[in-house]
Enzyme design. Structure first.
Site, short mmCIF file in Angstrom:
data_model
loop_
_atom_site.label_atom_id
_atom_site.label_comp_id
_atom_site.label_asym_id
_atom_site.label_seq_id
_atom_site.Cartn_x
_atom_site.Cartn_y
_atom_site.Cartn_z
CB SER A 102 6.98 9.38 -1.00
OG SER A 102 6.77 8.19 -0.28
C1 SAM Z 1 4.30 6.75 1.90
S1 SAM Z 1 4.01 5.07 1.63
C2 SAM Z 1 5.53 4.48 0.97
C3 SAM Z 1 5.78 4.89 -0.43
C4 SAM Z 1 6.87 4.16 -1.10
N1 SAM Z 1 8.15 4.61 -0.66
C5 SAM Z 1 6.76 4.27 -2.60
O1 SAM Z 1 7.74 4.48 -3.23
O2 SAM Z 1 5.67 4.07 -3.13
C6 SAM Z 1 4.08 4.42 3.28
C7 SAM Z 1 3.93 2.92 3.32
O3 SAM Z 1 4.20 2.49 4.64
C8 SAM Z 1 3.43 1.34 4.83
N2 SAM Z 1 3.34 1.00 6.25
C9 SAM Z 1 2.52 1.53 7.19
N3 SAM Z 1 2.70 0.88 8.36
C10 SAM Z 1 3.65 -0.06 8.15
C11 SAM Z 1 4.26 -1.03 8.96
N4 SAM Z 1 3.91 -1.21 10.24
N5 SAM Z 1 5.22 -1.82 8.42
C12 SAM Z 1 5.57 -1.69 7.12
N6 SAM Z 1 5.02 -0.77 6.29
C13 SAM Z 1 4.07 0.02 6.80
C14 SAM Z 1 2.09 1.70 4.22
O4 SAM Z 1 1.31 0.56 3.95
C15 SAM Z 1 2.54 2.46 2.98
O5 SAM Z 1 2.58 1.62 1.87
#
Ligand code: SAM
Length: 380
Positions: free
Chosen positions: A92
């Site tokens: 992000s």
């Molecule tokens: C914007 S990214 C997160 C970035 C993270 N904060 C970083 O520092 O890199 C959103 C994440 O949410 C995860 N995600 C999507 N659906 C999810 C779920 N049902 N449970 C857990 N994680 C999920 C995605 O795989 C993705 O890696």
């Protein structure tokens, strides 16, 4: 690279401080001392014009971007709902993450659950601030969790990481003092609230469609949680659920419907996210909007909207006698929701995000303007 990253990380921290997205000494130290390139060795970007995706590495021209205030896609694949290629994970925007970490109001000894591990950068900042024993992070993508585990270990951190659907939180390591979600949900899972201690905080992006949502900070009080939306704005990719059914965009056949007129003809959701959010609260979830390119100029032309239930609307870009032609099909008159939300938004005095809030109990959840028990409320 051994020390070069330190200058870059320090410059990133300075940028975030200048932009008022980072101010406490502990988080400043975390940004300065976390080598983002170890957690983000490569990313994907779309070629302007063609939209083709290409991979960029930290050893090539990517390093400067990795230490800039930019969100970067780190995994791409088919959108579970519509099927076209989207970012499935990203690191992000650092300024959004630090704004959230500042808002989370953590104190020494707090235990934090992160939903959406992604690259592990957020988890690394939390480990720096609180110690690895106080950090739990989950992601639905098992490969990402394993990559993050290895890279965090390179930095000397071994937080609790798990490959699970974060919609259920992570009860095994509960209770938490704080939960921070870096993926968006249409409704806050009660499990997230239930797994924080009384008076604990949950920070999450509540989003009903593209750009139709914002960060909300909820405080738990027994079987009730309440909080206001962030007065500025932040947005994350949606939390993916395993049971999502793939659907086809509806055939928007203008000849099948008689057009009507509307005094509203523009939709730029990002220019008025509150009004768009209010519209999305009554529409089917996951409405898509876009612009049909003008055949002569190639510039964005008529607005279109469509929903997974087959509802669609097209709105002429140019007015005729001060009104815009609107074509609608399917079970919902999507443009009527935009018109009603615009009227209501004006009647409410054009509220900013800070006047909106969310309340939740195990049974109910509702959005409100000014007062959780007032008249301007929407069940979600
Ligand atoms: C914007 S990214 C997160 C970035 C993270 N904060 C970083 O520092 O890199 C959103 C994440 O949410 C995860 N995600 C999507 N659906 C999810 C779920 N049902 N449970 C857990 N994680 C999920 C995605 O795989 C993705 O890696």
């Amino acid at each position: 690279m051994t020390t070069e990253w330190k200058d870059r990380a320090a410059a990133l921290a300075d940028t975030l401080i200048d932009q008022d997205k980072l101010f406490s000494p502990e988080w400043i130290a975390a940004v300065r001392e976390t080598p983002r390139h170890v957690l983000v060795p490569q990313f994907y970007e779309q070629e302007p014009g063609t939209g083709e995706w290409r991979e960029v590495t930290s050893s090539g021209d990517g390093l400067q971007r990795i230490y800039s205030n930019t969100g970067l896609f780190t995994k791409i694949g088919p959108d579970p709902l519509w099927g076209y290629t989207v970012g499935l994970s990203s690191t992000s925007t650092p300024g959004l993450m630090t704004r959230m970490l500042e808002a989370l109001d953590v104190h020494d000894g707090h235990r934090v659950l992160g939903i959406g591990t992604g690259t592990g950068y957020n988890a690394a900042l939390l480990c720096h601030r609180l110690g690895e024993q106080h950090v739990v992070s989950v992601d639905v993508e098992a490969d990402l969790v394993e990559l993050a585990r290895g890279r965090l270990a390179e930095l000397g951190y071994r937080p609790t990481l798990a490959a699970v659907d974060g919609a259920g939180g992570f009860p095994d390591a509960a209770p938490y003092d704080r939960t921070i979600a870096t993926c968006a949900v249409p409704r806050v899972p009660w499990a997230w609230i239930d797994q924080v201690r009384d008076s604990g905080l949950v920070l999450v992006d509540v989003k009903r469609a593209i750009s139709a949502g914002n960060l909300v900070l909820l405080r738990r009080n027994g079987d009730y949680a309440e909080g206001r939306f962030d007065s500025s704005w932040g947005s994350f990719m949606p939390l993916r659920t395993r049971d999502t059914q793939h659907v086809q965009p509806p055939d928007r056949d203008r000849t099948s419907t008689k057009p009507r007129t509307s005094s509203i003809g523009y939709l730029r959701p990002w220019e008025n996210t509150v009004a768009w959010f209010l519209a999305a609260l009554t529409m089917p979830q996951n409405v898509v909007f876009g612009f049909t390119p003008d055949p002569d100029t190639g510039q964005p032309g008529d607005v279109f909207l469509y929903a997974p239930d087959g509802s669609w609307a097209e709105i002429a870009n140019q007015p005729e006698d001060g009104h815009f032609l609107v074509w609608e099909g399917g079970p919902h008159r999507l443009w009527s929701h935009v018109e009603q939300a615009r009227t209501l938004y004006k009647q409410a005095g054009q509220p900013g995000w800070g006047r909106l809030g969310l309340s939740a109990t195990p049974q109910r959840q509702w959005i409100w303007i000014d007062d959780p028990r007032g008249t301007l409320t929407w069940e979600i």
